[in-house]
Design an enzyme around this catalytic site. Structure first.
Site, PDB file in Angstrom:
ATOM      1  N   MET A 106       0.840  -1.198   0.000  1.00  0.00           N
ATOM      2  CA  MET A 106       0.000   0.000   0.000  1.00  0.00           C
ATOM      3  C   MET A 106       0.880   1.256   0.000  1.00  0.00           C
ATOM      4  O   MET A 106       0.405   2.351   0.328  1.00  0.00           O
ATOM      5  CB  MET A 106      -0.926   0.001   1.214  1.00  0.00           C
ATOM      6  CG  MET A 106      -1.903  -1.178   1.168  1.00  0.00           C
ATOM      7  SD  MET A 106      -3.422  -0.889   2.065  1.00  0.00           S
ATOM      8  CE  MET A 106      -2.807  -0.759   3.716  1.00  0.00           C
ATOM      9  N   GLY A 107       2.153   1.098  -0.350  1.00  0.00           N
ATOM     10  CA  GLY A 107       3.028   2.257  -0.443  1.00  0.00           C
ATOM     11  C   GLY A 107       3.519   2.738   0.903  1.00  0.00           C
ATOM     12  O   GLY A 107       3.457   2.010   1.891  1.00  0.00           O
ATOM     13  N   GLY A 130      11.088  -2.830   5.428  1.00  0.00           N
ATOM     14  CA  GLY A 130      10.361  -4.108   5.443  1.00  0.00           C
ATOM     15  C   GLY A 130       9.879  -4.462   4.039  1.00  0.00           C
ATOM     16  O   GLY A 130      10.036  -5.596   3.573  1.00  0.00           O
ATOM     17  N   HIS A 131       9.316  -3.472   3.354  1.00  0.00           N
ATOM     18  CA  HIS A 131       8.878  -3.697   1.972  1.00  0.00           C
ATOM     19  C   HIS A 131      10.081  -4.029   1.074  1.00  0.00           C
ATOM     20  O   HIS A 131      10.019  -4.924   0.240  1.00  0.00           O
ATOM     21  CB  HIS A 131       8.201  -2.438   1.410  1.00  0.00           C
ATOM     22  CG  HIS A 131       6.948  -2.027   2.109  1.00  0.00           C
ATOM     23  ND1 HIS A 131       6.833  -0.850   2.798  1.00  0.00           N
ATOM     24  CD2 HIS A 131       5.739  -2.635   2.230  1.00  0.00           C
ATOM     25  CE1 HIS A 131       5.613  -0.730   3.283  1.00  0.00           C
ATOM     26  NE2 HIS A 131       4.923  -1.802   2.977  1.00  0.00           N
ATOM     27  N   SER A 139       6.480  -0.248   9.984  1.00  0.00           N
ATOM     28  CA  SER A 139       5.117  -0.151   9.453  1.00  0.00           C
ATOM     29  C   SER A 139       4.906   1.251   8.911  1.00  0.00           C
ATOM     30  O   SER A 139       5.414   2.226   9.481  1.00  0.00           O
ATOM     31  CB  SER A 139       4.117  -0.412  10.585  1.00  0.00           C
ATOM     32  OG  SER A 139       2.826   0.036  10.189  1.00  0.00           O
ATOM     33  N   SER A 140       4.157   1.348   7.829  1.00  0.00           N
ATOM     34  CA  SER A 140       3.861   2.669   7.261  1.00  0.00           C
ATOM     35  C   SER A 140       3.144   3.531   8.292  1.00  0.00           C
ATOM     36  O   SER A 140       3.304   4.750   8.320  1.00  0.00           O
ATOM     37  CB  SER A 140       2.977   2.515   6.021  1.00  0.00           C
ATOM     38  OG  SER A 140       3.563   1.600   5.131  1.00  0.00           O
TER      39      SER A 140
HETATM   40  P1  AMP Z   1       1.487  -2.951   3.448  1.00  0.00           P
HETATM   41  O1  AMP Z   1       2.045  -1.914   2.546  1.00  0.00           O
HETATM   42  O2  AMP Z   1       1.475  -2.567   4.896  1.00  0.00           O
HETATM   43  O3  AMP Z   1       0.176  -3.506   2.961  1.00  0.00           O
HETATM   44  O4  AMP Z   1       2.509  -4.160   3.405  1.00  0.00           O
HETATM   45  C1  AMP Z   1       2.887  -4.744   2.171  1.00  0.00           C
HETATM   46  C2  AMP Z   1       3.638  -6.020   2.463  1.00  0.00           C
HETATM   47  O5  AMP Z   1       4.795  -5.713   3.253  1.00  0.00           O
HETATM   48  C3  AMP Z   1       2.802  -7.026   3.276  1.00  0.00           C
HETATM   49  O6  AMP Z   1       3.064  -8.330   2.801  1.00  0.00           O
HETATM   50  C4  AMP Z   1       3.350  -6.832   4.669  1.00  0.00           C
HETATM   51  O7  AMP Z   1       3.204  -7.975   5.493  1.00  0.00           O
HETATM   52  C5  AMP Z   1       4.803  -6.531   4.392  1.00  0.00           C
HETATM   53  N1  AMP Z   1       5.417  -5.832   5.525  1.00  0.00           N
HETATM   54  C6  AMP Z   1       4.912  -4.757   6.187  1.00  0.00           C
HETATM   55  N2  AMP Z   1       5.724  -4.416   7.209  1.00  0.00           N
HETATM   56  C7  AMP Z   1       6.759  -5.299   7.195  1.00  0.00           C
HETATM   57  C8  AMP Z   1       7.922  -5.482   8.007  1.00  0.00           C
HETATM   58  N3  AMP Z   1       8.178  -4.684   9.041  1.00  0.00           N
HETATM   59  N4  AMP Z   1       8.770  -6.490   7.712  1.00  0.00           N
HETATM   60  C9  AMP Z   1       8.501  -7.310   6.650  1.00  0.00           C
HETATM   61  N5  AMP Z   1       7.429  -7.185   5.850  1.00  0.00           N
HETATM   62  C10 AMP Z   1       6.559  -6.198   6.110  1.00  0.00           C
END
Ligand code: AMP
Length: 275
Positions: free
Chosen positions: A21-22, A27-28, A178-179
């Protein structure tokens, strides 16, 4: 997008896919790294999915940093960035009568506290998987229940995509990246690692027998710091069934969701196996 990927498949390139989701962070980028290999085209998508937000305010406040995202993805040598518009993904509007049969996974933890959330996630992911047709899909353990839901979706739709669950990247003080962390003010940011500390507390103190007192103590620790706790739970790491009596053999995962300063944070940790 489909034409471009077809060309690449014709020259025997595998497709690795990282949906996001940007508001990208390391992590991403770790997921992008996992996907990269000489015979793989890595596709990243950015789409803040309106149908997975049960809380309108959370959707409106979701951080958008597209310029920086593009910069980070270029630096990480990502092959393709896919940024669809809402009406491309949902040409018939956001309302639907269709639902995926996610069973138990939808009634507990995130499913319980965020009604409709996983239906929205599945609606989007079904579309993205149909468009991108990835060989490999990379998602974060950070969203433990989401990974289980997507595994189920893959089997429901009969997709051949292989899901790889990647470890959670953390800040130096343990806070899961986390975003949403960018929404924390200085004081809340200082308190936020308490979620990680509480997971470690569960991990260190896990014993066979009834787990209620341990979970209650975890909750109390967070509440003392000013968190509003949705849950501190312990579940079977393989099927996410909640465990109240530990038989000493089950593989366990601790899961927490809590608000600090109106920002909802989630995290998890395997309790008796390697993370
Ligand atoms: P999101 O943008 O929050 O929807 O996350 C996109 C992807 O990145 C999802 O598969 C999340 O589980 C992964 N993700 C988010 N935060 C982390 C993190 N701290 N470490 C590893 N993967 C992450």
């Amino acid at each position: 997008m489909q034409n471009r990927l077809k060309q690449l498949k014709n020259i025997n390139k595998k497709i690795g896919f990282v949906p996001t989701m940007g508001a990208l962070h390391n992590g991403h980028l770790a997921l992008i790294e996992q996907s990269k290999s000489p015979d793989t085209t890595t596709v990243c998508s950015i789409f803040v999915n309106p149908t997975q937000f049960n809380d309108k305010k959370d959707f409106e406040k979701y951080p958008v940093t597209i310029e920086n995202d593009i910069y980070l993805l270029e630096k990480a040598s990502t092959d393709i960035l896919f940024i669809p518009a809402v009406d491309e993904i949902y040409p018939d509007g956001l309302a639907t009568n269709f639902s995926y049969d996610l069973g138990y996974l939808e009634t507990m933890l995130e499913g319980f506290y965020r009604p409709g959330h996983f239906q929205g996630v599945c609606r989007l992911m079904h579309k993205l998987l149909t468009i991108v047709q990835p060989d490999d899909l990379f998602m974060g353990q950070k969203d433990y229940q989401q990974c289980m839901v997507i595994k189920k979706l893959i089997s429901i739709i009969g997709s051949k995509t292989i899901l790889h669950t990647c470890p959670t990247l953390r800040e130096k003080d343990g806070l899961a990246m986390s975003s949403r962390n960018t929404r924390l003010n200085e004081e809340s940011r200082k308190k936020a690692p308490a979620i990680y500390e509480t997971l470690n507390f569960l991990r260190k103190n896990i014993q066979t027998g009834n787990l209620q007192a341990l979970k209650d103590e975890g909750r109390r620790k967070l509440e003392q710091k000013g968190f509003k706790v949705d849950y501190v739970e312990i579940a079977d790491a393989n099927n996410l069934e909640l465990v109240n009596n530990y038989d000493g053999k089950q593989e366990l995962v601790g899961l927490i969701a809590a608000f600090i300063q109106e920002v909802r944070l989630i995290d998890n940790m395997k309790l008796n196996i390697e993370n």
